[in-house]
Design an enzyme around this catalytic site. Structure first.
Site, PDB file in Angstrom:
ATOM      1  CG  ASP A 137      -1.566   7.599   0.399  1.00 12.58           C
ATOM      2  OD1 ASP A 137      -0.541   8.142  -0.034  1.00 12.58           O
ATOM      3  OD2 ASP A 137      -2.537   7.979   0.111  1.00 12.58           O
ATOM      4  CG  ASP A 144      -1.780   1.223   1.359  1.00  8.82           C
ATOM      5  OD1 ASP A 144      -2.375   1.679   0.431  1.00  8.82           O
ATOM      6  OD2 ASP A 144      -1.908   1.825   2.440  1.00  8.82           O
TER       7      ASP A 144
HETATM    8 MG   LIG Z   1      -2.786   3.145   3.499  1.00  9.91          MG
END
Ligand SMILES: [Mg+2]
Ligand SMILES: [Zn+2]
Length: 187
Positions: A11, A9
């Site tokens: 962020d 992922d």
């Molecule tokens: Mg995230």
């Protein structure tokens, strides 16, 4: 040795997240050790891919050229550290669009599998949010939770409901995966 895939992922895992969304390259700031972690994964034989929800696009907070500029910055920092990001896939949709790619939807992962010609079974998928862990589980991946970003809240929410390995940050998760791979190489 065949290269292994790991899916991250973005962020809260690679960079500091923002409640106001990351809208421009100068708002994108790597978490300490995350760029080095990607470089170490690359050097150890992992293909590092990124799968990220970017609903800021669907919310019209940033456009695709801005998102591409942010990703150029991320790739450049990784390259400068000697690593590589093999592929970046993102969901640009608004949460209410009902798309199948916004995690916990699985289409980002299946797109990567198709593009790279790699099965998702057991592929480590590192995230900080419940939706990352759920999407990883849904495709038969191996979810790894990091406690950066939403991670602490996620650990409390999951409360053992889905079995994950948990790490302080991407650096620690990378070290674990690299040590594990080395163990397989010699064992
Ligand atoms: Mg995230
Ligand atoms: Zn989508």
């Amino acid at each position: 040795m065949a290269r292994r895939l790991v899916i991250l992922d973005r962020d809260g895992v690679i960079n500091h997240d923002s409640a106001d969304f990351i809208r421009a390259p100068d708002e994108w700031n790597a978490i300490d050790g995350s760029i080095d972690a990607i470089a170490r994964l690359s050097a150890a034989g992992f293909d590092v891919a990124v799968a990220t929800n970017q609903s800021g696009v669907g919310r019209k907070l940033l456009d695709l050229p801005a998102l591409e500029a942010i990703h150029r910055k991320m790739r450049r920092e990784v390259r400068d550290a000697g690593g590589d990001i093999t592929s970046i896939v993102f969901c640009p949709h608004h949460p209410e669009d009902g798309c199948d790619c916004r995690k916990p939807g699985t289409a980002l992962f299946t797109r990567l599998a198709r593009e790279l010609g790699v099965p998702l079974d057991g592929v480590p998928m590192i995230g900080d949010s419940v939706r990352d862990i759920e999407a990883a589980t849904a495709v038969g991946g191996r979810p790894l939770l990091v406690l950066t970003g939403n991670g602490a809240e996620t650990a409390a929410t999951l409360d053992g409901r889905i079995e994950t390995l948990t790490f302080a940050n991407l650096g620690d998760a990378a070290t674990f995966l690299i040590d594990e791979l080395k163990g397989q190489g010699t064992g």
